[in-house]
Design an enzyme around this catalytic site. Structure first.
Site, PDB file in Angstrom:
ATOM      1  N   GLY A 211       1.078  -1.444   0.068  1.00 22.26           N
ATOM      2  CA  GLY A 211       0.129   0.212  -0.092  1.00 22.26           C
ATOM      3  C   GLY A 211       1.046   1.159   0.084  1.00 22.26           C
TER       4      GLY A 211
ATOM      5  N   LYS B 194       6.197  -7.309   7.959  1.00 27.11           N
ATOM      6  CA  LYS B 194       5.360  -5.579   7.898  1.00 27.11           C
ATOM      7  C   LYS B 194       6.719  -4.636   7.569  1.00 27.11           C
ATOM      8  CE  LYS B 194       1.404  -2.350   8.101  1.00 27.11           C
ATOM      9  NZ  LYS B 194       0.514  -1.598   8.769  1.00 27.11           N
TER      10      LYS B 194
ATOM     11  N   ASP C  19     -10.367   1.437  11.607  1.00 24.85           N
ATOM     12  CA  ASP C  19     -11.099   0.327  10.888  1.00 24.85           C
ATOM     13  C   ASP C  19     -11.311  -0.224  10.623  1.00 24.85           C
ATOM     14  OD1 ASP C  19     -11.095   1.346   7.860  1.00 24.85           O
ATOM     15  OD2 ASP C  19      -9.038   0.543   7.731  1.00 24.85           O
TER      16      ASP C  19
ATOM     17  N   VAL D 224       3.995  -6.002   2.533  1.00 20.74           N
ATOM     18  CA  VAL D 224       3.800  -7.217   3.415  1.00 20.74           C
ATOM     19  C   VAL D 224       4.022  -8.237   3.175  1.00 20.74           C
ATOM     20  CG1 VAL D 224       2.236  -9.008   5.051  1.00 20.74           C
ATOM     21  CG2 VAL D 224       1.844  -6.410   5.317  1.00 20.74           C
TER      22      VAL D 224
END
Length: 476
Positions: free
Chosen positions: A29, A50, A142, A34
């Protein structure tokens, strides 16, 4: 790139990060990538590694602290964290977490065809995980079906992606009006705070436990009906403002007649406009568990009829599901866009597109759905194809993605007044960006492209003399 410099978004197999050795990349992202990795000595189970894309990213420190505080069977265990220093000098934070082999909750619902009783048990586990998070002084911020993994071996659920999380005492990292999160899952009070901020407030809205509960309600509604709560469509199109008195959300059992009354009632409770009536995660976990135990035989009816499941699995040309049954093939382009890394685009496209556009774009092809692996996760994308649970595809992804908090290395920066040197460039968080003639599904975050206000943008760089050593690498 110069000698000794590795792109953290494209680490080759065998790269050593702290005690860990990279096996393969599984997702990326705007803020991190990852990897599946193993201990360099080869004596441990695989971990989800990560790695921050931006040197010194404080989000990783905050995420590690929050994960270290939470102890729950439905939260992946933090194994290690530290800083990886490249030979060229740049230092990137990293986290190593328990590896979960499974699928997203969304894909589990599509493939498994769960009953109301099974969904009640899943929601009870997630509510319990939220209760443990809140007890540790944190909030997830989230919660959604793409941030939940269902393990293939035993169907244990895991709440993942704490990169958007916050805890008491942590310094804020995101400017007003909102912290990181996915717009369709935001609570009514969060939207109202942005539309009607108090004069005394100079900081972003701070989500609390009630916001996590509301997001869990949206997640549950989506799992049961395949739709967002209909009441959310009543928000003001221009200001995303919940009208008061707010229209009642249509109960899940009215949208999907296969949903049992107990599940429908509890999901509706989580979606209450007034936060104090939603109940605490602990109260909800107990109520959900009790309902799963006491519900009658109607709770054992699959939420998706066999004929509807077969038609939805046939592809984009399949006939629509019967009335009042969830239409699992109703995918919109924001699903693909979200996988490419933009909560802002996701929310805007969901709330501003007309029904005719949604209908036209609803039937994303199977290949497009497969591309993001069913993990929209504020920009998360695990690049593995969904399939039957027995095939155990991996959908691990824990990257909280928002707009870059600062210019990327070498990017053109705004001046003291916040303006860019060219009228064709727009300023975003101190960096200058240019709109690209690229479709949202091709807006590749691996090249540092971002989605902003429904369009794809790329970073701009100061002019340089032409290179005489061949073509340059894509901007990063």
């Amino acid at each position: 790139m110069g000698p000794g410099h590795l792109n953290p978004a494209r680490l080759p197999p065998g790269t050593r990060i702290g005690r860990w050795r990279v096996l393969e990349r599984r997702g990326w992202g705007t803020y991190g990538a990852v990897y599946r990795a193993i201990h360099a000595a080869g004596h441990s189970a695989p971990v989800a590694l990560k790695v921050a894309l931006h040197p010194g990213d404080e989000r990783f420190t905050r995420e590690a602290e929050l994960l270290s505080r939470v102890r729950h069977r439905s939260v992946p265990r933090l194994v290690d964290h530290g800083n990886w220093q490249q030979a060229a000098g740049a230092t990137h934070p990293y986290l190593a977490m328990e590896w979960i082999e499974g699928v997203s909750l969304s894909e589990w619902g599509r493939v498994r065809r769960p009953t109301s009783r099974q969904v009640l048990n899943v929601l009870a586990s997630l509510a319990s995980a939220l209760e443990a998070t809140h007890a540790a002084g944190g909030v997830h911020r989230d919660v959604k079906e793409y941030n939940v993994l269902v393990r293939a071996t035993d169907e244990q659920v895991f709440l993942i992606d704490f990169g958007s999380g916050h805890y008491v005492g942590a310094a804020p990292l995101t400017p007003p009006p909102f912290p990181p999160g996915t717009p369709p899952y935001r609570s009514p009070e969060a939207w109202r705070s942005a539309r009607h901020p108090t004069r005394e407030s100079t900081s972003a809205y701070a989500p609390g436990p009630a916001d996590d509960v509301f997001a869990l309600g949206v997640t549950a509604y989506r799992l049961v009906t395949g739709e967002y709560p209909l009441g959310m469509a009543q928000m003001d199109d221009a200001f995303h403002d919940w009208k008061l008195p707010s229209p009642a959300v249509q109960p899940p059992c009215a949208v999907n007649v296969r949903c049992c009354a107990e599940l429908s009632e509890l999901v509706s409770q989580m979606l209450a406009v007034q936060p104090e009536t939603r109940g605490s995660p602990q109260e909800l976990a107990e109520a959900l568990t009790r309902a799963a135990t006491q519900a009658g035989p109607e709770a054992d009816l699959p939420l998706v009829a066999q004929e509807d499941f077969q038609s939805s699995d046939a592809g984009a040309d399949a006939s629509p599901a019967v009335a009042q049954a969830p239409q699992w093939t109703r995918w919109s382009w924001f699903t693909v866009a979200g996988a490419m890394g933009s909560a802002l685009a996701l929310g805007a496209m969901w709330m501003l597109r007309a029904d005719s556009e949604e209908t036209e774009q609803a039937h994303a092809t199977r290949s497009e759905v497969v591309k993001d692996g069913g993990t929209v996760a504020v920009g998360d994308s695990a690049l593995t194809a969904p399939g039957p649970l027995r095939r155990a595809p991996s959908a691990w992804s824990t990257i909280a993605v928002d707009l870059p908090p600062r210019p990327i290395p070498g990017q053109t920066r705004t001046d003291a007044s916040g303006r860019c040197p060219s009228k064709t460039q727009i300023p975003i968080n101190g960096g200058c960006w240019v709109k690209l003639d690229v479709g949202l599904k091709d807006c590749d975050p691996d090249w540092n492209y971002i989605i902003y206000k429904g369009a794809c943008y790329g970073p701009t760089f100061p002019s340089a003399r032409p290179s005489t050593s061949g073509p340059s690498e894509p901007p990063f």
